[in-house]
Design a protein around this motif. Structure first.
Motif, mmCIF file in Angstrom:
data_model
loop_
_atom_site.group_PDB
_atom_site.id
_atom_site.type_symbol
_atom_site.label_atom_id
_atom_site.label_comp_id
_atom_site.label_asym_id
_atom_site.label_seq_id
_atom_site.Cartn_x
_atom_site.Cartn_y
_atom_site.Cartn_z
ATOM 1 N N ARG A 66 0.811 -1.200 0.000
ATOM 2 C CA ARG A 66 0.000 0.000 0.000
ATOM 3 C C ARG A 66 0.856 1.267 0.000
ATOM 4 N NH1 ARG A 66 -3.140 -1.658 3.790
ATOM 5 N NH2 ARG A 66 -4.798 -2.496 2.519
ATOM 6 N N PHE A 67 2.093 1.188 0.407
ATOM 7 C CA PHE A 67 2.946 2.375 0.510
ATOM 8 C C PHE A 67 4.176 2.218 -0.369
ATOM 9 C CE2 PHE A 67 0.595 1.850 4.423
ATOM 10 C CZ PHE A 67 -0.126 3.030 4.419
ATOM 11 N N LEU A 125 6.130 4.197 -1.610
ATOM 12 C CA LEU A 125 7.242 5.109 -1.338
ATOM 13 C C LEU A 125 8.347 4.436 -0.530
ATOM 14 C CD1 LEU A 125 8.298 8.053 -1.335
ATOM 15 C CD2 LEU A 125 7.062 8.380 0.797
ATOM 16 N N LEU A 126 7.939 3.527 0.339
ATOM 17 C CA LEU A 126 8.904 2.938 1.274
ATOM 18 C C LEU A 126 10.018 2.201 0.558
ATOM 19 C CD1 LEU A 126 9.575 2.358 4.249
ATOM 20 C CD2 LEU A 126 8.243 0.264 4.034
ATOM 21 N N LEU A 176 12.611 4.268 -1.183
ATOM 22 C CA LEU A 176 13.468 4.898 -0.175
ATOM 23 C C LEU A 176 14.518 3.923 0.338
ATOM 24 C CD1 LEU A 176 11.311 7.155 2.166
ATOM 25 C CD2 LEU A 176 13.445 7.738 1.052
ATOM 26 N N LEU A 177 14.066 2.710 0.623
ATOM 27 C CA LEU A 177 15.010 1.700 1.100
ATOM 28 C C LEU A 177 16.070 1.412 0.036
ATOM 29 C CD1 LEU A 177 12.669 -0.787 2.980
ATOM 30 C CD2 LEU A 177 14.440 0.656 3.964
ATOM 31 N N VAL A 215 17.130 3.516 -2.218
ATOM 32 C CA VAL A 215 18.046 4.661 -2.264
ATOM 33 C C VAL A 215 19.047 4.580 -1.120
ATOM 34 C CG1 VAL A 215 18.160 7.169 -1.915
ATOM 35 C CG2 VAL A 215 16.501 6.212 -3.497
ATOM 36 N N VAL A 216 18.527 4.246 0.063
ATOM 37 C CA VAL A 216 19.407 4.145 1.234
ATOM 38 C C VAL A 216 20.484 3.083 0.994
ATOM 39 C CG1 VAL A 216 19.454 3.342 3.628
ATOM 40 C CG2 VAL A 216 17.780 5.036 2.929
ATOM 41 N N ALA A 256 22.887 4.256 -1.840
ATOM 42 C CA ALA A 256 23.737 5.360 -1.382
ATOM 43 C C ALA A 256 24.804 4.842 -0.430
ATOM 44 C CB ALA A 256 22.883 6.420 -0.708
ATOM 45 N N SER A 257 24.443 3.883 0.384
ATOM 46 C CA SER A 257 25.424 3.328 1.315
ATOM 47 C C SER A 257 26.545 2.624 0.574
ATOM 48 C CB SER A 257 24.744 2.328 2.255
ATOM 49 O OG SER A 257 23.769 3.000 2.995
ATOM 50 N N GLY A 301 29.033 5.285 -1.027
ATOM 51 C CA GLY A 301 29.598 6.352 -0.201
ATOM 52 C C GLY A 301 31.005 6.692 -0.650
ATOM 53 N N ALA A 320 14.232 6.140 5.672
ATOM 54 C CA ALA A 320 12.876 5.618 5.719
ATOM 55 C C ALA A 320 12.415 5.622 7.174
ATOM 56 C CB ALA A 320 12.842 4.209 5.151
ATOM 57 N N THR A 329 29.837 3.087 6.301
ATOM 58 C CA THR A 329 30.011 2.433 5.008
ATOM 59 C C THR A 329 31.194 3.025 4.256
ATOM 60 O OG1 THR A 329 28.399 3.951 4.056
ATOM 61 C CG2 THR A 329 27.571 1.838 4.808
ATOM 62 N N SER A 330 31.664 4.175 4.699
ATOM 63 C CA SER A 330 32.892 4.801 4.220
ATOM 64 C C SER A 330 33.272 5.780 5.325
ATOM 65 C CB SER A 330 32.673 5.516 2.884
ATOM 66 O OG SER A 330 32.232 6.837 3.103
ATOM 67 N N SER A 383 30.318 8.310 5.417
ATOM 68 C CA SER A 383 28.908 7.958 5.245
ATOM 69 C C SER A 383 28.535 6.823 6.186
ATOM 70 C CB SER A 383 28.624 7.565 3.787
ATOM 71 O OG SER A 383 29.407 6.467 3.405
ATOM 72 N N LEU A 432 15.450 3.774 9.262
ATOM 73 C CA LEU A 432 16.645 3.247 8.610
ATOM 74 C C LEU A 432 17.115 4.361 7.678
ATOM 75 C CD1 LEU A 432 18.548 0.890 7.821
ATOM 76 C CD2 LEU A 432 16.868 0.269 6.078
ATOM 77 N N PHE A 490 20.399 6.912 5.777
ATOM 78 C CA PHE A 490 21.734 7.085 5.211
ATOM 79 C C PHE A 490 22.164 8.515 5.511
ATOM 80 C CE2 PHE A 490 24.259 8.641 1.570
ATOM 81 C CZ PHE A 490 25.358 7.806 1.711
ATOM 82 N N LEU A 546 25.512 11.533 5.315
ATOM 83 C CA LEU A 546 26.850 11.986 4.910
ATOM 84 C C LEU A 546 27.415 12.851 6.032
ATOM 85 C CD1 LEU A 546 26.154 12.954 1.199
ATOM 86 C CD2 LEU A 546 27.460 10.984 2.026
#
Lengths: 181, 252
Positions: free
Chosen positions: A2-3, A5-6, A9-10, A12-13, A16-17, A20, B61, B214-215, B218, B238, B240, B242
């Motif tokens: 239903r969401f 967006l979540l 986002l996860l 992306v997180v 991105a990790s 880094g 999130a 993670t770096s 970050s 949860l 991320f 910088l």
């Protein structure tokens, strides 16, 4: 779900990790390409590398204040690369670098790092960080032709007081600039 | 579409200081890379910890558990109408609402370990309230996303470094808005409108977090907290982040 967006986002997180910014790795200075491997010294946590390049223009008159005379031709510019291979900041004091010029007549004299704004002070290289600086060299006496310049680095890493390393020396080749020896 | 706008505004708010700084540098034309001759920078910038800015920017999130019980909701029809009905959250038959969304945060270090920051959270849910009456209005549930939660406020925290991990305890204080959309109809009428019942109050949330580096600049973080003013409210995240300084300046 239903969401919706979540999950983006996860994603992306997670992405991105994984992406880094990477830190400096040991012996990474030479791979930058502007410092020869033979011109790199390791002092405790720090890798320090040097290169000399001929100054494209003479330093401005104000740069020579306090000196008895300007050199006959501009001295080269000192390129300094420093990298910290440790996870803690490491002290770095470039002002403690002893730069010695050797003349073709066998004489030697100390050169100075030209620092008109007194910026070169003891600092700490951040953990896994690396930096690059260029500094003009200056002469405190009327310059005789220089055939060799050596950078003595023993004192530039205050966190590694007992460490000693051979100086980094460059020889002048007419028309070819400076080569590390 | 409205959600995308909200996300865009949130990101812009978070990144505004960095963008402003970048913008101010745009007009500086560097004339030399030699120490003492630079116009836009100086010796040590970019590699020394003394010149690093001790701030953290994060995006993550968010998942919340919010209990309407014990809270008073004021209902309106449309944006600018007066309050038309009030009810206690328990009257809607909702014991807890699970929300999902995102949070943005920025914080700066006051000392080696102590930091002060600002959080901004927005989360959404599909709540299933009972049909009920309030002040002469018949209220019934709406389909789709009908509940949102916004939290804004500062957070004061302490960071304990442990190598590639760090542990944080912090206290978030601020303002929380909960809003439930319902179909609203005057009891003597058959015409139904969309009503919005809103609660505005504070929160006081102790949180625990663990960061994994993670770096050197970050982290990925897992955190949880409980609202001390409404202990049934829980938050999890949860994220991320910088960091301006490698390992926030202290590795272990």
């Amino acid at each position: 779900m239903r969401f919706p967006l979540l999950w983006p986002l996860l994603a992306v997180v997670s992405l991105a990790s994984a992406c880094g910014p990477a830190g400096y790795r040991a012996n990474g200075i030479a791979s930058a390409g502007d410092v020869a491997p033979a011109a790199v010294r390791t002092l405790g946590c720090l890798d320090v590398g040097f290169d000399l390049s001929d100054a494209s223009a003479a330093a401005s008159a104000s740069d020579w204040s306090g000196m008895t005379a300007a050199p006959a031709r501009p001295l080269p510019i000192l390129l300094v690369r420093v990298g910290n291979r440790c996870p803690r900041p490491a002290a770095f004091d470039l002002s403690k670098a002893r730069v010695v010029a050797h003349g073709i007549d066998g004489s030697s004299r100390r050169l100075v790092l030209i620092d008109p704004r007194a910026e070169i002070v003891p600092l700490h290289v951040d953990a896994y960080a690396q930096g690059r600086e260029k500094v003009r060299l200056g002469d405190t006496i009327t310059a005789a032709p220089v055939s060799k310049i050596c950078v003595h680095v023993d004192a530039i890493a205050p966190d590694a007081p007992g460490t000693s390393a051979p100086p980094v020396c460059f020889e002048a080749f007419a028309g070819l600039g400076w080569e590390v020896r | 579409m409205r959600l995308a706008t909200v996300i865009g505004v949130g990101l812009a708010a978070l990144l505004a200081p960095a963008l402003a700084q970048a913008g101010s540098h745009k007009h500086c034309v560097e004339t030399s890379d030699v120490v003492g001759e630079r116009s836009c920078s100086r010796y040590g910038v970019g590699w020394s910890s003394e010149h690093a800015v001790p701030i953290v920017l994060g995006l993550g999130a968010f998942h919340g558990q919010v209990s309407p019980i014990g809270r008073s909701f004021a209902g309106k029809i449309g944006k600018n109408s007066p309050t038309l009905y009030d009810y206690q959250g328990g009257e809607a038959g909702l014991s807890s609402v699970s929300t999902y969304g995102f949070d943005l945060r920025t914080h700066g270090f006051l000392t080696r370990s102590l930091y002060l920051g600002f959080d901004w959270t927005m989360a959404f849910a599909h709540a299933r309230p009972n049909a009920h009456h309030a002040d002469g209005w018949a209220l019934s549930p709406r389909d789709g996303v009908n509940f949102f939660q916004i939290r804004v406020g500062p957070a004061l925290g302490l960071r304990i470094p442990a190598g590639r991990l760090s542990f944080r305890g912090e206290l978030g204080v601020g303002l929380q808005i909960l809003s439930l959309s319902q179909n609203a109809r005057p009891l003597q009428s058959t015409a139904s409108s969309v009503g919005s019942a809103t609660y505005v109050g504070g929160y006081l949330e102790p949180r625990l977090a663990v960061d994994a580096w993670t770096s050197p600049w970050s982290t990925i973080s897992l955190w949880g907290g409980v609202n001390a003013l409404h202990p049934a409210d829980r938050s999890f995240g949860l994220g991320f982040a910088l960091h301006g300084r490698a390992f926030d300046g202290v590795f272990d």
